[in-house]
Structures are given as C-alpha cells and as structure tokens.
Design an enzyme around this catalytic site. Sequence first.
Site, PDB file in Angstrom:
ATOM      1  N   HIS A  63      42.611  13.352  37.288  1.00 27.76           N
ATOM      2  CA  HIS A  63      43.931  13.086  37.860  1.00 27.76           C
ATOM      3  C   HIS A  63      44.574  11.942  37.080  1.00 27.76           C
ATOM      4  O   HIS A  63      43.967  11.412  36.126  1.00 27.76           O
ATOM      5  CB  HIS A  63      43.822  12.766  39.353  1.00 27.76           C
ATOM      6  CG  HIS A  63      42.780  11.727  39.679  1.00 27.76           C
ATOM      7  ND1 HIS A  63      42.885  10.421  39.255  1.00 27.76           N
ATOM      8  CD2 HIS A  63      41.609  11.802  40.363  1.00 27.76           C
ATOM      9  CE1 HIS A  63      41.852   9.727  39.671  1.00 27.76           C
ATOM     10  NE2 HIS A  63      41.041  10.536  40.338  1.00 27.76           N
TER      11      HIS A  63
ATOM     12  N   HIS B 128      42.433   8.888  36.258  1.00 32.41           N
ATOM     13  CA  HIS B 128      41.562   9.050  35.073  1.00 32.41           C
ATOM     14  C   HIS B 128      42.386   8.948  33.788  1.00 32.41           C
ATOM     15  O   HIS B 128      41.979   8.305  32.819  1.00 32.41           O
ATOM     16  CB  HIS B 128      40.903  10.441  35.061  1.00 32.41           C
ATOM     17  CG  HIS B 128      39.931  10.701  36.158  1.00 32.41           C
ATOM     18  ND1 HIS B 128      40.136  11.671  37.113  1.00 32.41           N
ATOM     19  CD2 HIS B 128      38.738  10.128  36.441  1.00 32.41           C
ATOM     20  CE1 HIS B 128      39.100  11.690  37.939  1.00 32.41           C
ATOM     21  NE2 HIS B 128      38.242  10.764  37.563  1.00 32.41           N
TER      22      HIS B 128
ATOM     23  N   GLN C 192      23.798  11.058  42.365  1.00 32.83           N
ATOM     24  CA  GLN C 192      24.555  10.036  43.102  1.00 32.83           C
ATOM     25  C   GLN C 192      25.109  10.567  44.418  1.00 32.83           C
ATOM     26  O   GLN C 192      25.837   9.877  45.114  1.00 32.83           O
ATOM     27  CB  GLN C 192      25.654   9.418  42.239  1.00 32.83           C
ATOM     28  CG  GLN C 192      26.801  10.333  41.865  1.00 32.83           C
ATOM     29  CD  GLN C 192      27.711   9.680  40.832  1.00 32.83           C
ATOM     30  OE1 GLN C 192      27.380   9.607  39.665  1.00 32.83           O
ATOM     31  NE2 GLN C 192      28.872   9.212  41.256  1.00 32.83           N
TER      32      GLN C 192
ATOM     33  N   GLN D 136      31.130   0.001  42.078  1.00 31.88           N
ATOM     34  CA  GLN D 136      30.555   0.705  40.916  1.00 31.88           C
ATOM     35  C   GLN D 136      30.820  -0.096  39.634  1.00 31.88           C
ATOM     36  O   GLN D 136      29.936  -0.268  38.796  1.00 31.88           O
ATOM     37  CB  GLN D 136      31.174   2.099  40.809  1.00 31.88           C
ATOM     38  CG  GLN D 136      30.885   2.800  39.503  1.00 31.88           C
ATOM     39  CD  GLN D 136      31.351   4.243  39.511  1.00 31.88           C
ATOM     40  OE1 GLN D 136      30.696   5.094  40.067  1.00 31.88           O
ATOM     41  NE2 GLN D 136      32.482   4.537  38.883  1.00 31.88           N
TER      42      GLN D 136
HETATM   43  O1  PAF Z   1      33.204   7.258  38.915  1.00 36.68           O
HETATM   44  C1  PAF Z   1      32.707   8.359  38.614  1.00 36.68           C
HETATM   45  O2  PAF Z   1      33.393   9.358  38.410  1.00 36.68           O
HETATM   46  C2  PAF Z   1      31.188   8.465  38.522  1.00 36.68           C
HETATM   47  O3  PAF Z   1      30.557   7.673  39.464  1.00 36.68           O
HETATM   48  C3  PAF Z   1      30.647   8.198  37.111  1.00 36.68           C
HETATM   49  C4  PAF Z   1      30.914   6.769  36.666  1.00 36.68           C
HETATM   50  C5  PAF Z   1      31.273   9.159  36.111  1.00 36.68           C
HETATM   51  C6  PAF Z   1      29.133   8.410  37.086  1.00 36.68           C
HETATM   52  O4  PAF Z   1      28.792   9.706  37.449  1.00 36.68           O
END
Ligand code: PAF
Length: 286
Positions: free
Chosen positions: A39, A42, A66, A158
């Site tokens: 989107h 990104h 995850q 994160q």
């Molecule tokens: O933020 C994300 O899209 C994910 O957590 C990542 C950093 C690509 C790891 O899978």
Amino acid sequence: MTDSGPRLVSSPAEMQAETAAMRLQARTIGFVPTMGALHDGHMSLVRRARTENDAVVVSIFVNPTQFGPGEDFDAYPRDRAADLEKCASEGVDLVFAPGGGDMYPEGHCTTVDVLRLTDNLCGLSRPGHFRGVATVVLKLLNIVQPHRAYFGEKDYQQFLVVKRMVRDLFIPVEIVPCELFRDRDGLAMSSRNNYLSAEERVDALVLKEALDHFRRRVEEGELSAVTLMGEMAELIESVPSTQIDYVAIVDADTLEDLSTIKGRVLAALAVMVGDTRLIDNTVVEV
Ligand code: PAF
C-alpha cells in the site's frame, strides 16, 4: 530493473549473488522488507530507499513464524501481480519473493530472541511474534546484505526490536525509521485495513482520535499515564465494534510502562475492530 519491471528472485543464493555483484560495482542497496499487499505506506518506504540508494530491493514473504495459532496467516492478503506492478512503477530493481521452504529449509532450528523490548505491548499479546520477526529479518538481511533497511514506525515495537538486534549482533546495516503513513481520513496504513467493512473502517478512526486526544491532553498539562490511558480507553470503548487489546503509555526507547509523562513517550494502541486487529501509536516529547 528490466523494461518489464523489477527482476523477480526466489532463491536466497541467487539473491545473495545479485546483491554481491551490486556491491562489487560500489552500488549502495536500500532494502524494504514486506509481507506484500503493498500500500502507499510501503511505497513511501520504497520511494525513500530510491532517493537514498543506487539500487532498491523489496522482499515479499508472508512469514509464517510471526503468526500465532488462530491468527490470520492463511487469510493474509496476497496479490503478487499488483505488488509487482507497484514495484515496477517506483523503479524497484529486485523483488525477492522466496517460498516457505527457501526461508525455512528442512530441519531449520535457529531462532533469534530479542529480550526485554519484547516483554510489553504486542510482545505480551502475541507470544512468539517477535521471535518470528527477528528471525526472518536477520535471514533477509543476510540474504540481501543491504546498506540500509527501511522500517515503518507504525510497527514501532518491531522497529525498535530490529534496531536492537542489529546493534547487538553487529549486523552491518543502517536501520532507517520511516514516519507512520496515514490515509486521507487519518487511518494508519496497514495491509489488514483490507479486512475492514465500510462501517468498520469509519469505526477504526477512533484509534487516531484517541491518540490525538492523548497529545492534546498532554499539551494541556495532563501528565498522569493512568488518567490518559483511561480517557483513551473510554473514547475507544464508545465505539461498539471495538475491543481493546491494549492501551499503553511507555518510554519510547525502553518500552517500559510509565506512570508519569516525561521524556520521549510512546502511546500505543492495539484494538480489535470487528475481527480485525489494528495497531497505531504516537510519540510525544515532554
Ligand atoms: O512489517 C512487516 O511487514 C513484517 O513484520 C516484516 C518486517 C516484513 C517481517 O516479516
């Protein structure tokens, strides 16, 4: 990049060879790791990487480790063709889109745990999530070996976890934080916004309203975290489709709970809107 768009690579060894050749030509590499369903948030990272590096690599991998049991791994939006088109339009050079077996070969048994920073917020409500994130990000950094890697501050925890892992493990990459990107109505951009019905999307705006309320009240001089969390929770709970996972006020560097607003402070929210879990945050400096 080719005439028809970025080169698509799925093998880690091939990707390592591609970027090794770039480094030999003294080209700097900017890397944007994603799970796809790209989107504008990104793409703002991609644009920044484009301006700061000679080459841009985007990875697309919905990382199974995850996601917890019962979470949305299977339902997570996947649209490879649209993602590639967006990468092509922003001049991405390479897209790395491995399969599950490429990233987690038979018999894999190595994981990365970043301690303490993962004890609170999403680390509390999604046990194992950050082990999955740190492990896959380290794999991706070792495969792409970029000069810079770009992370959005919507996933603030994160970003901190990755930054700490890179520091602690001496990984030769600069982690670049990128400001949270909002849609025109104020909703933080997320691939999970795709799950929201039209009504839920309007309801979801209460997250931003709660954070705006927090900022306003701090500006007015309210410094009690308990009071501020209570007011944010009350606002969110006034929307019937929501269910709060957490409303937190923490130190923006350590993520430890605060009782008084002082220094750099993160207000962070995780809220179910219908069946969709959304997160949002803001940082104030007092
Ligand atoms: O933020 C994300 O899209 C994910 O957590 C990542 C950093 C690509 C790891 O899978």
